[in-house]
Design an enzyme around this catalytic site. Structure first.
Site, mmCIF file in Angstrom:
data_model
loop_
_atom_site.group_PDB
_atom_site.id
_atom_site.type_symbol
_atom_site.label_atom_id
_atom_site.label_comp_id
_atom_site.label_asym_id
_atom_site.label_seq_id
_atom_site.Cartn_x
_atom_site.Cartn_y
_atom_site.Cartn_z
ATOM 1 N N SER A 294 -5.686 -1.065 9.240
ATOM 2 C CA SER A 294 -5.419 -1.452 7.552
ATOM 3 C C SER A 294 -3.830 -0.694 7.582
ATOM 4 O O SER A 294 -2.944 -1.182 6.382
ATOM 5 C CB SER A 294 -6.077 -0.984 6.919
ATOM 6 O OG SER A 294 -6.177 0.592 6.744
ATOM 7 N N CYS A 295 -3.672 0.089 8.140
ATOM 8 C CA CYS A 295 -2.153 1.043 7.662
ATOM 9 C C CYS A 295 -1.164 1.228 8.250
ATOM 10 O O CYS A 295 0.145 -0.017 7.434
ATOM 11 C CB CYS A 295 -2.380 2.411 7.510
ATOM 12 S SG CYS A 295 -3.570 2.857 6.480
#
Ligand code: NAD
Length: 470
Positions: A294-295
């Site tokens: 997600s990052c």
């Protein structure tokens, strides 16, 4: 003892000694119960802090309150249940909980917009809700942004929303800090127990002092560097950190593409050799399918967008992003070379999570590989120790799902290793030979010894280890 490193004009290395207050003096709300919010709430509660976790997702709150974690992270449920039993942790959808606490940590998601810039709507909504409650709150409250936000967000967006909705003044009635999170999914509880550093961007000295004091008590007895700085510096530290890690990965993947063209080059040996240079370090230097999660993908895109918005050259990160986007497709090329056509071939994928020890499939390279294989009319079968059900929600009937390695690779024409779970590392050439129709393995994570596998008659291919030689 703590090392306090301040911005220019403040002492750079001050050893602080402050009396240790009991942690139960602190009550905090953690708002946004995703990977960051859940692990943080559970960790702090186990350290003796009174924690109330808030989320707008009723089901999530219900499950967490019953001791069931909606995310997989090692030991999370054990610590969750303990904190609930100790009455240090509770969960709610009701923002009024903010009134019972001294500090609110904002840990809501900051996803990408279609153009790559970040969407801070969740942060804005949360901030508005906190602001409305601050109106009623008599005592000082500290708001801490832990979500990843682009430089200027705390000052230009969060602060005005808080002031407008509370009718109160920052610095006097409430404080504001930017405190980026650096945890690694799959190792989150350990990272929280001993972070490599704590970055505190502060609106004013009071806000920073309060947050530093809080962390000094949480981490009493440990020597952890605390960097105190301005809000935007802290915001940019998080992006610089992730952009650098992404760059290392795309760099080694770029070099691996050269290796793929040559007959006597092995990327693993190159990564090992350059990693011994202390200026480089061996971490984040493994060639493979590229980064996911997600990052890194989202933060690289957000920084590109921010650079462009400010008329700054984004070509370095643009290349990092482009290399990463195309990296999983190398596996398809290798697969096609090995099998000529993928139509009606049984291709088994071991690993769906974007990295081991998590069930997070966001931006996982496996998803891209599955898409391409479906497009080529292959029969795709998947296995992952934790993430099968999440992938099922995306691809439904289009592919097959297995609940063991052996079921997955049985009668396969080719196996692709997409996540380096320990369970897969333990497999031997024999495990593949006895189950597969054709022993072709494409090791997208470089977890096997190519000599051992090839000696046993397996067609073993790995990213950055060209055709057949070595
Ligand atoms: P996530 O998407 O897993 O979870 C976000 C949660 O926020 C969801 O449960 C959602 O329901 C909740 N939410 C949304 N709006 C809300 C509102 N108004 N009030 C209360 N709850 C609300 O996100 P995540 O992966 O935990 O990431 C959170 C932030 O931390 C992001 O900015 C991310 O970039 C950053 N971060 C993530 C990681 C990581 O490893 N996941 C690491 C470091 C930093």
């Amino acid at each position: 003892m703590w090392v306090n490193q301040g911005p220019i004009g403040r002492p750079l290395a001050t050893l602080l000694t402050v009396s240790v207050k009991k942690m139960n003096n602190y009550s905090v709300t953690v708002i946004g119960l995703g990977y960051v919010g859940i692990t943080m709430s559970v960790f702090l509660a186990n350290k003796g802090v009174n924690v109330i976790g808030i989320d707008i997702d009723y089901d999530k709150v219900k499950h967490l309150s019953a001791g069931i974690s909606p995310i997989y992270e090692k030991n999370i449920e054990k610590y969750l249940v303990k904190a609930l039993n100790d009455k240090k942790l509770s969960f709610t959808t009701d923002y009024n909980a903010v009134l019972k606490t001294n500090i609110s940590f904002i840990t809501v998601g900051t996803p990408s917009n279609p153009d790559g810039s970040i969407n801070i709507n969740y942060v804005k909504n949360t901030t508005k809700s906190i602001g409305e409650l601050l109106k009623e709150k008599k005592d000082y409250h500290l708001i801490v942004t832990r979500s990843t936000v682009i430089p200027g967000t705390n000052h230009n967006v969060i602060k005005p929303i808080l002031e407008k909705n509370s009718g109160k003044r920052i610095g006097k009635d409430f404080g504001l800090c930017m405190n980026p999170e650096f945890l690694k999914e799959g190792n989150a509880m350990k990272d929280l127990e001993k972070p490599s550093r704590i970055v505190i961007g502060e609106f004013d000295k009071n806000s920073g002092d309060l947050l530093e004091k809080f962390y000094r008590q949480v981490y009493r007895g440990l020597k952890i560097p605390i960097i105190r700085t301005y809000l935007s510096t802290a915001e940019l530290i998080k992006y610089a950190n992730n952009a650098f890690l992404a760059t290392k990965i795309s760099f080694i993947n770029m070099i691996s593409r050269i290796c793929d063209k040559l007959t006597d080059c092995d990327i693993n040996t190159i990564a090992y050799a350059i990693g011994l240079d202390p200026r480089i370090s061996p971490l984040f230097l493994r060639a493979g399918l590229g980064y996911g999660g997600s990052c890194l993908p989202k933060d690289v895109k957000a920084l590109i967008s921010f650079l462009n918005m400010n008329n700054l050259d984004s070509s370095l990160l643009y290349a990092v992003n482009r290399i990463n986007n195309t990296q999983p497709l190398n596996v398809i090329k290798i697969c096609e070379q090995a099998l000529q056509t993928l139509k009606n071939k049984k291709i088994s994928i071991l690993g769906l999570a974007f990295k081991p020890d998590t069930d997070d499939i966001r931006n996982s390279p496996s998803l891209k590989i599955i898409d391409e294989l479906i497009h080529r009319e292959a029969h795709v079968t998947l296995y992952d120790p934790k993430a099968v059900d999440k992938v099922k929600k995306i691809f439904a009937e289009k592919i097959s799902y297995s609940y063991s390695v052996h079921q997955c690779i049985n009668q396969a024409d080719c196996v692709i290793i997409a996540t380096e779970w320990d369970e897969f590392k333990k497999l031997t050439p024999q495990d593949f030979l006895k189950s597969m129709k054709k022993p072709i393995i494409i090791d997208g994570r470089g977890i096997y010894n190519h000599k051992e596998f090839r000696e046993k008659g397996i067609v073993y291919k790995r990213i950055g280890l060209g055709p057949y030689k070595i």
